[in-house]
Write a protein that holds these residues in place. Structure first.
Motif, short mmCIF file in Angstrom:
data_model
loop_
_atom_site.label_atom_id
_atom_site.label_comp_id
_atom_site.label_asym_id
_atom_site.label_seq_id
_atom_site.Cartn_x
_atom_site.Cartn_y
_atom_site.Cartn_z
N UNK A 7 7.27 5.66 -4.15
CA UNK A 7 6.22 5.37 -3.18
C UNK A 7 6.39 4.02 -2.51
N UNK A 8 7.51 3.35 -2.77
CA UNK A 8 7.82 2.06 -2.15
C UNK A 8 8.94 2.21 -1.14
N UNK A 9 8.89 1.36 -0.12
CA UNK A 9 9.97 1.26 0.87
C UNK A 9 10.45 -0.19 0.87
N UNK A 10 11.70 -0.40 1.21
CA UNK A 10 12.33 -1.71 1.20
C UNK A 10 12.40 -2.28 2.61
N UNK A 18 11.45 -7.22 0.24
CA UNK A 18 10.10 -6.92 -0.25
C UNK A 18 9.98 -5.41 -0.43
N UNK A 19 9.12 -5.00 -1.37
CA UNK A 19 8.80 -3.60 -1.57
C UNK A 19 7.39 -3.35 -1.06
N UNK A 20 7.26 -2.39 -0.12
CA UNK A 20 6.00 -2.06 0.54
C UNK A 20 5.54 -0.70 0.05
N UNK A 21 4.36 -0.63 -0.57
CA UNK A 21 3.83 0.63 -1.08
C UNK A 21 3.21 1.48 0.01
N UNK A 22 3.12 2.78 -0.26
CA UNK A 22 2.46 3.71 0.68
C UNK A 22 1.00 3.32 0.90
N UNK A 23 0.43 2.57 -0.04
CA UNK A 23 -0.97 2.15 0.06
C UNK A 23 -1.15 0.89 0.91
N UNK A 24 -0.05 0.35 1.48
CA UNK A 24 -0.13 -0.83 2.34
C UNK A 24 -0.01 -2.14 1.59
N UNK A 25 0.37 -2.09 0.33
CA UNK A 25 0.48 -3.30 -0.48
C UNK A 25 1.94 -3.70 -0.65
N UNK A 33 15.26 -16.41 -1.74
CA UNK A 33 16.45 -15.57 -1.96
C UNK A 33 16.13 -14.45 -2.94
N UNK A 34 17.05 -13.48 -3.04
CA UNK A 34 16.90 -12.38 -3.98
C UNK A 34 16.72 -12.87 -5.42
N UNK A 35 17.40 -13.96 -5.78
CA UNK A 35 17.34 -14.44 -7.16
C UNK A 35 16.24 -15.48 -7.40
N UNK A 36 15.34 -15.66 -6.45
CA UNK A 36 14.20 -16.57 -6.61
C UNK A 36 13.09 -15.88 -7.40
N UNK A 37 12.21 -16.69 -7.97
CA UNK A 37 11.04 -16.15 -8.67
C UNK A 37 10.12 -15.46 -7.66
N UNK A 38 9.49 -14.37 -8.08
CA UNK A 38 8.63 -13.59 -7.18
C UNK A 38 7.31 -14.31 -6.90
N UNK A 39 6.82 -14.19 -5.65
CA UNK A 39 5.48 -14.67 -5.31
C UNK A 39 4.51 -13.50 -5.19
N UNK A 40 5.03 -12.29 -5.03
CA UNK A 40 4.24 -11.06 -5.14
C UNK A 40 4.91 -10.24 -6.25
N UNK A 41 4.22 -10.04 -7.36
CA UNK A 41 4.82 -9.35 -8.51
C UNK A 41 3.91 -8.26 -9.08
N UNK A 42 3.02 -7.70 -8.27
CA UNK A 42 2.14 -6.63 -8.74
C UNK A 42 2.94 -5.43 -9.25
N UNK A 43 4.15 -5.27 -8.79
CA UNK A 43 5.02 -4.18 -9.25
C UNK A 43 5.20 -4.23 -10.76
N UNK A 89 6.00 -3.23 9.26
CA UNK A 89 6.42 -4.31 8.37
C UNK A 89 7.89 -4.60 8.59
N UNK A 90 8.23 -5.88 8.66
CA UNK A 90 9.64 -6.25 8.76
C UNK A 90 9.85 -7.69 8.33
N UNK A 91 11.11 -7.99 8.06
CA UNK A 91 11.56 -9.34 7.77
C UNK A 91 12.78 -9.59 8.66
N UNK A 92 12.61 -10.28 9.79
CA UNK A 92 13.74 -10.47 10.70
C UNK A 92 14.85 -11.30 10.05
N UNK A 93 16.08 -11.00 10.44
CA UNK A 93 17.22 -11.80 9.98
C UNK A 93 16.96 -13.23 10.41
#
Length: 178
Positions: A7-10, A18-25, A33-43, A89-93
Motif C-alpha cells: 500500500x506504499x509507493x516510492x 520517501x514511502x507514501x501510503x494510500x491513506x496520504x501519509x 541521504x538514504x543512510x540518514x536517520x529517519x524523520x518520518x518513521x511511522x512505518x 507527491x514528488x522529490x525533485x532531483x
C-alpha cells in the motif's frame, strides 16, 4: 499501525526516498541521504514516530494511484461524497538541499482536507522543539485563496495539525526542505 507494504509507493530524488501510503501519509523518510536517520518513521511503529498525513477529512470512497510517465511523480486521486481531489507527491532531483513537495488539486466539488505533520528525529525517538511557529526550513505554501494565514499552523498533542478546503480548480501546496 502501518499499512501493508504493497500500500506504499516510492518517491525520491536519487539521494533519498520517501514511502507514501494510500491513506496520504508519508510514513518513511530519511534526509538528507538514504543512510540518514529517519524523520518520518511511522512505518516502524505508530504515527507518533513521525509522519506527514495529507488526506480528505471525510471518508474516502475510492483511491486511484499512478506515476506520471517515466517519473517518480506520484498522483493519488481521492474520491469522497463531496468531490474529488488529486494529491501529487514528488522529490525533485536536487543540486544541494532535498525538497519534498505535496500538491493538492480540486477536480470536482469541494473536499475538506486534513493535514498532520509529526516530525520525529532519529527514527522517531527525538521530538524537535517547536515554539510558536514551524521549525526553520518548513515553508507552507499554497494557492492565494488557501495561503496559510498567521496562526493557521498550531501545535497540538506533539503534532502540527491543520485543515484546508479544496474547491474545484483550487490548488494548495506544501514544500518542505528538510
Amino acid at each position: 499501525m502501518p499499512l501493508r507494504i504493497e500500500d506504499y509507493a516510492l518517491i525520491g530524488d536519487c539521494e533519498t526516498a520517501a514511502l507514501v501510503g494510500r491513506d496520504g501519509s508519508i510514513d518513511w523518510l530519511c534526509v538528507p541521504r538514504f543512510d540518514s536517520a529517519a524523520c518520518f518513521a511511522a512505518l516502524l511503529g505508530t504515527p507518533e514516530h513521525g509522519r506527514w498525513l495529507l488526506a480528505p477529512a471525510a471518508p474516502v470512497l475510492a483511491v486511484r494511484r499512478r506515476y506520471r510517465p517515466d517519473t517518480l511523480v506520484l498522483e493519488t486521486e481521492y474520491e469522497t461524497a463531496a468531490g474529488v481531489v488529486v494529491l501529487t507527491d514528488c522529490m525533485p532531483v536536487r543540486a544541494d538541499t532535498p525538497h519534498l513537495i505535496r500538491l493538492v488539486e480540486g477536480r470536482r466539488g469541494a473536499v475538506a482536507m486534513r493535514l498532520e505533520l509529526v516530525i520525529r528525529l532519529d527514527y522517531g525517538s527525538l521530538i524537535p522543539w517547536v515554539a510558536g511557529q514551524l521549525p526553520p526550513g518548513v515553508h507552507p505554501r499554497g494557492a492565494d485563496q488557501h495561503r496559510p494565514q498567521p496562526g493557521a499552523w498550531r501545535g497540538a498533542g506533539r503534532a502540527t495539525p491543520r485543515g484546508v478546503g479544496i474547491n474545484l480548480g483550487a490548488v494548495a501546496s506544501d514544500i518542505v526542505p528538510p
